[in-house]
Design a protein around this motif. Structure first.
Motif, PDB file in Angstrom:
ATOM      1  N   ALA A 114       0.837  -1.207   0.000  1.00  0.00           N
ATOM      2  CA  ALA A 114       0.000   0.000   0.000  1.00  0.00           C
ATOM      3  C   ALA A 114       0.867   1.251   0.000  1.00  0.00           C
ATOM      4  O   ALA A 114       0.572   2.235  -0.694  1.00  0.00           O
ATOM      5  CB  ALA A 114      -0.923   0.000   1.212  1.00  0.00           C
ATOM      6  N   SER A 115       1.958   1.200   0.775  1.00  0.00           N
ATOM      7  CA  SER A 115       2.877   2.339   0.845  1.00  0.00           C
ATOM      8  C   SER A 115       3.563   2.571  -0.503  1.00  0.00           C
ATOM      9  O   SER A 115       3.669   3.705  -0.969  1.00  0.00           O
ATOM     10  CB  SER A 115       3.932   2.087   1.929  1.00  0.00           C
ATOM     11  N   SER A 120       4.114   5.424  -5.623  1.00  0.00           N
ATOM     12  CA  SER A 120       4.089   5.379  -7.077  1.00  0.00           C
ATOM     13  C   SER A 120       3.059   6.356  -7.634  1.00  0.00           C
ATOM     14  O   SER A 120       3.329   7.088  -8.593  1.00  0.00           O
ATOM     15  CB  SER A 120       3.753   3.960  -7.550  1.00  0.00           C
ATOM     16  N   GLU A 121       1.884   6.372  -7.017  1.00  0.00           N
ATOM     17  CA  GLU A 121       0.826   7.290  -7.469  1.00  0.00           C
ATOM     18  C   GLU A 121       1.229   8.743  -7.247  1.00  0.00           C
ATOM     19  O   GLU A 121       0.927   9.611  -8.071  1.00  0.00           O
ATOM     20  CB  GLU A 121      -0.476   6.976  -6.731  1.00  0.00           C
ATOM     21  N   ALA A 122       1.944   8.993  -6.138  1.00  0.00           N
ATOM     22  CA  ALA A 122       2.407  10.354  -5.854  1.00  0.00           C
ATOM     23  C   ALA A 122       3.439  10.794  -6.894  1.00  0.00           C
ATOM     24  O   ALA A 122       3.430  11.943  -7.357  1.00  0.00           O
ATOM     25  CB  ALA A 122       3.004  10.427  -4.453  1.00  0.00           C
ATOM     26  N   ARG A 123       4.335   9.845  -7.259  1.00  0.00           N
ATOM     27  CA  ARG A 123       5.346  10.159  -8.281  1.00  0.00           C
ATOM     28  C   ARG A 123       4.685  10.457  -9.631  1.00  0.00           C
ATOM     29  O   ARG A 123       5.061  11.407 -10.323  1.00  0.00           O
ATOM     30  CB  ARG A 123       6.334   8.989  -8.438  1.00  0.00           C
ATOM     31  N   LYS A 124       3.692   9.623  -9.975  1.00  0.00           N
ATOM     32  CA  LYS A 124       2.993   9.828 -11.242  1.00  0.00           C
ATOM     33  C   LYS A 124       2.267  11.169 -11.261  1.00  0.00           C
ATOM     34  O   LYS A 124       2.266  11.880 -12.265  1.00  0.00           O
ATOM     35  CB  LYS A 124       1.993   8.692 -11.482  1.00  0.00           C
ATOM     36  N   GLU A 125       1.639  11.494 -10.127  1.00  0.00           N
ATOM     37  CA  GLU A 125       0.920  12.767 -10.042  1.00  0.00           C
ATOM     38  C   GLU A 125       1.888  13.946 -10.150  1.00  0.00           C
ATOM     39  O   GLU A 125       1.581  14.949 -10.804  1.00  0.00           O
ATOM     40  CB  GLU A 125       0.153  12.837  -8.725  1.00  0.00           C
ATOM     41  N   LYS A 126       3.056  13.806  -9.520  1.00  0.00           N
ATOM     42  CA  LYS A 126       4.068  14.863  -9.597  1.00  0.00           C
ATOM     43  C   LYS A 126       4.559  15.032 -11.035  1.00  0.00           C
ATOM     44  O   LYS A 126       4.706  16.159 -11.529  1.00  0.00           O
ATOM     45  CB  LYS A 126       5.246  14.528  -8.681  1.00  0.00           C
ATOM     46  N   GLN A 127       4.799  13.884 -11.697  1.00  0.00           N
ATOM     47  CA  GLN A 127       5.253  13.937 -13.084  1.00  0.00           C
ATOM     48  C   GLN A 127       4.186  14.549 -13.986  1.00  0.00           C
ATOM     49  O   GLN A 127       4.502  15.331 -14.890  1.00  0.00           O
ATOM     50  CB  GLN A 127       5.598  12.521 -13.564  1.00  0.00           C
TER      51      GLN A 127
END
Length: 232
Positions: A114-115, A120-127
């Motif tokens: 989950a972490s 991963s989702e945070a990185r994608k959102e940042k990108q």
């Protein structure tokens, strides 16, 4: 129990509480009479030396689980003839400890997954956010450097289409797709280094190749070339 293991308890309190619970489970789950004191002492020693990571209440939970058939003791946890001893006590606690270990491992793995998913989702959102913020600059840089449709990244087509920078009719799309087919054939036969490099980025599927090239051509003609004209 899980949050307050025996090893973290005051030694006198731990010994008293553990001894009382051992006696309790021996009588509740099969022993006809209280076992000799030496048996209870051995069970207490076993808890201190082998299962101090468990809480006192988990001794009760272990015997409940064993009675419900949830533990695999291979018969070693049974009080045959109503006899409670260190061997069947240890078998129950060992089986419970192993089951508990697996539960904790599964829970830990789930937390880790989950972490990692959240990261991963945070990185994608940042990108995605950085891409959107720099989109105009990306196109401008492309317009300054690109010399033909070959230099245009196909993935930018979707963003430009979504932003209404590319508006093609069905007829125009078909026409570009036909030209893309011709380009694929020509490049496939070329020995030019740029052509060979371009081919390396293509998917294996022939139809997908034409689609990729068509997107690059559309991006070049609808977005990049007009921008280049503005830069002149």
């Amino acid at each position: 129990g899980w949050e307050f293991p025996i090893r973290k308890m005051d030694s006198l309190s731990a010994d008293l509480q553990t001894s009382n619970v051992i006696t309790e489970v021996s009588l509740k789950y099969g022993s006809r009479v209280e076992a000799p004191k030496m048996i209870y002492q051995e069970c207490l020693d076993v808890m201190q030396q082998k299962f101090a990571h468990l809480g006192v209440d988990e001794i009760r939970e272990a015997y409940r689980a064993n009675a419900a058939g949830e533990l695999e003791t291979k018969g070693k946890g049974e009080m045959y003839g109503g006899e409670f001893n260190a061997a069947n006590f240890t078998a129950v606690m060992a089986a419970y400890s192993e089951k508990r270990r697996k539960v904790i491992a599964a829970y830990t793995n789930a937390l880790h997954e989950a972490s990692e998913k959240a990261k991963s989702e945070a990185r994608k959102e940042k990108q995605r956010r950085e891409f959107e913020e720099n989109f105009e600059g990306i196109l401008k840089g492309l317009a300054e450097k690109a010399e033909s449709w070959i230099d245009c990244p196909a993935h930018l087509f979707f963003s430009c289409e979504q932003k209404k920078m590319i508006n093609l009719t069905i007829a125009e799309k078909k026409e570009i797709f036909e030209r893309a087919h011709q380009c694929v054939v020509a490049i496939s036969q070329s020995k030019d280094k740029a052509a060979i490099y371009e081919q390396a980025s293509w998917p294996d599927d022939p139809v997908l190749r034409r689609k990729v090239v068509a997107r690059k051509i559309a991006l070049w003609e609808c977005v990049v070339m007009p921008m280049k004209m503005e830069l002149i």
